[in-house]
Enzyme design. Structure first.
Site, mmCIF file in Angstrom:
data_model
loop_
_atom_site.group_PDB
_atom_site.id
_atom_site.type_symbol
_atom_site.label_atom_id
_atom_site.label_comp_id
_atom_site.label_asym_id
_atom_site.label_seq_id
_atom_site.Cartn_x
_atom_site.Cartn_y
_atom_site.Cartn_z
ATOM 1 N N ASP A 111 0.786 -1.292 0.150
ATOM 2 C CA ASP A 111 -0.038 0.089 -0.052
ATOM 3 C C ASP A 111 1.197 1.304 0.129
ATOM 4 O OD1 ASP A 111 1.151 0.161 2.791
ATOM 5 O OD2 ASP A 111 -1.158 0.186 3.484
ATOM 6 N N HIS A 112 0.314 2.497 0.242
ATOM 7 C CA HIS A 112 0.871 3.683 0.156
ATOM 8 C C HIS A 112 2.289 3.714 1.126
ATOM 9 C CE1 HIS A 112 -2.229 4.450 2.958
ATOM 10 N NE2 HIS A 112 -1.191 5.235 3.789
ATOM 11 N N CYS A 144 2.724 -3.136 4.273
ATOM 12 C CA CYS A 144 1.954 -2.128 4.687
ATOM 13 C C CYS A 144 2.709 -1.227 5.758
ATOM 14 C CB CYS A 144 0.326 -2.421 4.905
ATOM 15 S SG CYS A 144 0.502 -3.411 6.788
ATOM 16 N N GLY A 145 1.993 -0.262 6.382
ATOM 17 C CA GLY A 145 2.791 0.491 7.388
ATOM 18 C C GLY A 145 3.159 -0.368 8.494
ATOM 19 N N GLY A 185 2.317 -4.067 9.075
ATOM 20 C CA GLY A 185 2.487 -5.480 8.584
ATOM 21 C C GLY A 185 1.293 -6.181 9.203
ATOM 22 N N VAL A 186 0.442 -5.700 10.144
ATOM 23 C CA VAL A 186 -0.692 -6.193 10.517
ATOM 24 C C VAL A 186 -1.901 -6.491 9.623
ATOM 25 C CG1 VAL A 186 -2.425 -6.198 12.186
ATOM 26 C CG2 VAL A 186 -0.192 -5.787 12.842
ATOM 27 N N GLY A 187 -2.066 -5.225 8.841
ATOM 28 C CA GLY A 187 -3.225 -5.210 8.137
ATOM 29 C C GLY A 187 -3.034 -6.183 6.987
ATOM 30 N N HIS A 233 8.784 -24.745 8.893
ATOM 31 C CA HIS A 233 7.938 -25.722 9.509
ATOM 32 C C HIS A 233 6.310 -25.643 9.326
ATOM 33 C CE1 HIS A 233 10.892 -26.018 13.383
ATOM 34 N NE2 HIS A 233 11.364 -26.156 11.998
ATOM 35 N N ARG A 277 6.192 -34.399 11.079
ATOM 36 C CA ARG A 277 5.546 -33.580 12.336
ATOM 37 C C ARG A 277 5.033 -32.246 11.635
ATOM 38 N NH1 ARG A 277 10.099 -30.137 15.404
ATOM 39 N NH2 ARG A 277 11.470 -30.236 13.891
ATOM 40 N N ARG A 289 0.817 -31.225 11.208
ATOM 41 C CA ARG A 289 0.382 -29.939 11.778
ATOM 42 C C ARG A 289 -0.248 -29.073 10.682
ATOM 43 N NH1 ARG A 289 6.093 -29.247 15.251
ATOM 44 N NH2 ARG A 289 5.422 -30.529 16.727
#
Length: 154
Positions: free
Chosen positions: A8-9, A66-67, A69-71, A99, A134, A138
């Site tokens: 994004d911007h 993004c600003g 990283g969460v979004g 993993h 493993r 998972r």
């Protein structure tokens, strides 16, 4: 390796640095924008184009910025088959692939500097899923969760 990039911007400056870095190392980068950052360049729009490219098979991995990283992490993880995570250290970036078969690296351009970001991208791009029993077990459980809660049109 082919790698999808999108931002994004807020993520645009880091994306530009990352695209150049990857191309100089021989990777084919599919740059899905933004190319002309504007405040209306919303992170979900770039998460969508990046994930759709992966799901079409255009590339095996993507980096989305993004600003914070969460979004982009939240938006990318709405797609079945996408395993996205914010990584602001190299260990998480390679371990997430090895993993957890992570296929989207999410970065926060306002959180991390240029050099750490490039090290993280390097770790992500060069890592491979181990296919150890493993980890396969998972990942199958994660796929079951995805199938259980995936919406279908009725």
């Amino acid at each position: 390796m082919k790698i999808v990039m999108a931002a994004d911007h807020a993520g645009f400056p880091l994306k530009e640095i990352a695209v150049e870095y990857l191309r100089k190392r021989g990777h084919e980068v599919i740059d899905l924008g933004t190319h002309d950052p504007q405040p209306g360049d919303d992170y979900p729009d770039f998460a969508i184009v990046a994930c759709e490219a992966l799901l079409r098979g255009d590339a095996p991995k993507a980096v989305v910025v993004c600003g914070s990283g969460v979004g982009v992490s939240v938006a990318c993880n709405k797609f079945p088959g996408i395993r996205a995570s914010i990584c602001h250290d190299g260990y998480s970036a390679h371990q997430g692939v090895e993993h957890d078969n992570m296929n989207v690296l999410c970065l926060g351009a306002r959180i991390i500097g240029r050099e750490p970001a490039l090290e993280i991208i390097h770790a992500f791009v060069n890592a491979e899923f181990t296919n150890e029993e493993r980890h396969v077990r998972r990942l199958a459980k994660v796929h079951e969760i995805e199938q259980r809660f995936q919406k279908t049109d009725a």
